[in-house]
Design a protein around this motif. Sequence first.
Motif, PDB file in Angstrom:
ATOM      1  N   UNK A  24       0.808  -1.227   0.000  1.00 56.24           N
ATOM      2  CA  UNK A  24       0.000   0.000   0.000  1.00 56.24           C
ATOM      3  C   UNK A  24       0.838   1.273   0.000  1.00 56.24           C
ATOM      4  N   UNK A  25       2.131   1.146   0.303  1.00 59.14           N
ATOM      5  CA  UNK A  25       3.035   2.299   0.291  1.00 59.14           C
ATOM      6  C   UNK A  25       3.835   2.390  -0.999  1.00 59.14           C
ATOM      7  N   UNK A  26       3.517   1.531  -1.964  1.00 61.99           N
ATOM      8  CA  UNK A  26       4.217   1.572  -3.240  1.00 61.99           C
ATOM      9  C   UNK A  26       5.548   0.852  -3.251  1.00 61.99           C
ATOM     10  N   UNK A  27       5.837   0.046  -2.224  1.00 61.79           N
ATOM     11  CA  UNK A  27       7.111  -0.657  -2.144  1.00 61.79           C
ATOM     12  C   UNK A  27       7.038  -2.002  -2.853  1.00 61.79           C
ATOM     13  N   UNK A  28       8.154  -2.407  -3.443  1.00 59.58           N
ATOM     14  CA  UNK A  28       8.248  -3.687  -4.126  1.00 59.58           C
ATOM     15  C   UNK A  28       8.422  -4.798  -3.102  1.00 59.58           C
ATOM     16  N   UNK A  29       7.587  -5.817  -3.200  1.00 62.03           N
ATOM     17  CA  UNK A  29       7.662  -6.942  -2.279  1.00 62.03           C
ATOM     18  C   UNK A  29       7.551  -8.248  -3.066  1.00 62.03           C
ATOM     19  N   UNK A  30       7.874  -9.353  -2.397  1.00 66.00           N
ATOM     20  CA  UNK A  30       7.918 -10.666  -3.040  1.00 66.00           C
ATOM     21  C   UNK A  30       7.063 -11.647  -2.244  1.00 66.00           C
ATOM     22  N   UNK A  31       6.461 -12.602  -2.951  1.00 68.87           N
ATOM     23  CA  UNK A  31       5.620 -13.587  -2.276  1.00 68.87           C
ATOM     24  C   UNK A  31       5.587 -14.876  -3.089  1.00 68.87           C
TER      25      UNK A  31
END
Length: 294
Positions: free
Chosen positions: A141-148
């Motif tokens: 929600x903060x525009x950060x790149x994440x992985x899953x």
Amino acid sequence: MLDVLRGLYNAAAGMVTQQRRHDTVTQNISNVNTAGYKQNDTVIRSFPEVLVSMIGGEPGNPRHVIGKLNTGVFAEESIALHLQGDLRETGQASDFAIVSELNVIDEDTGLGMVFDGSGRHVGEDGEVTYRPQAFFTVQDNNGNLRYTRSGEFRVGPEGQVLTSAGFQVLGADNQPIVLTGGAADLTVNEQGFILDGAGNPTGQTLGVAVVSAPNDLVKEGNGLYRLNNEDGFRMLAAGDNVIIRQGYIEASNVDASKSMVELTAALRAYETNQKVVQFYDRSLEKAVNEIGRV
């Protein structure tokens, strides 16, 4: 008296270590049905050994060395085991699973590295290399790149592909995926290309990143990981041994039976250290109330 206090501290350190080990295993068991969850293992190490010496032991050698003594253990860290989990068929078009078996070439031999059951390769010089792993890329929600690795996706009212927590799923261009025809257009082949009704590529691709050192990933909850090293990943390339399975999700890689055995072992080790603490406590009580009185 010094030996008693040292033993008391060693047993107390063992209790704290086993409690953390117990907490880690409990977390694994509670997520045994969580899609894409990776088992955590507690790394236990001993405190640095200390030299024990005797003052005035011999003429000309006032500090005669007796030997080394270990001063207890501690839970250094909790490491995620990034190994492939079993696939579970759901039949849902918005569910996806990654199947990866990425190889690494050994620069010394020119051959592919052989990884053990924990996904590690130890070279002749002792250098440890972890098998790279593939992850879906999402945006929080903060525009950060994440992985899953949790591919339980859904399609929003405006055609955006979202995770179960409501985060946007990204394409290979790191832009949010938006379907023009809604959920009906969500058809993906094994290479991650989104297809139209006629089976032709639409130009959009599920964003899959290859993380070279998955143990550098930091858990953030909701099945998400962050990577502090910006150079520690690359996007999926042709030739990578990675396929996308639509209508499947990757189950947790937690071994429930093994976890229950480890949970029992941690509990028994905790109780043993607890009894040692009680023994030293009674010894100190006698030293103060009975021997000290004389």
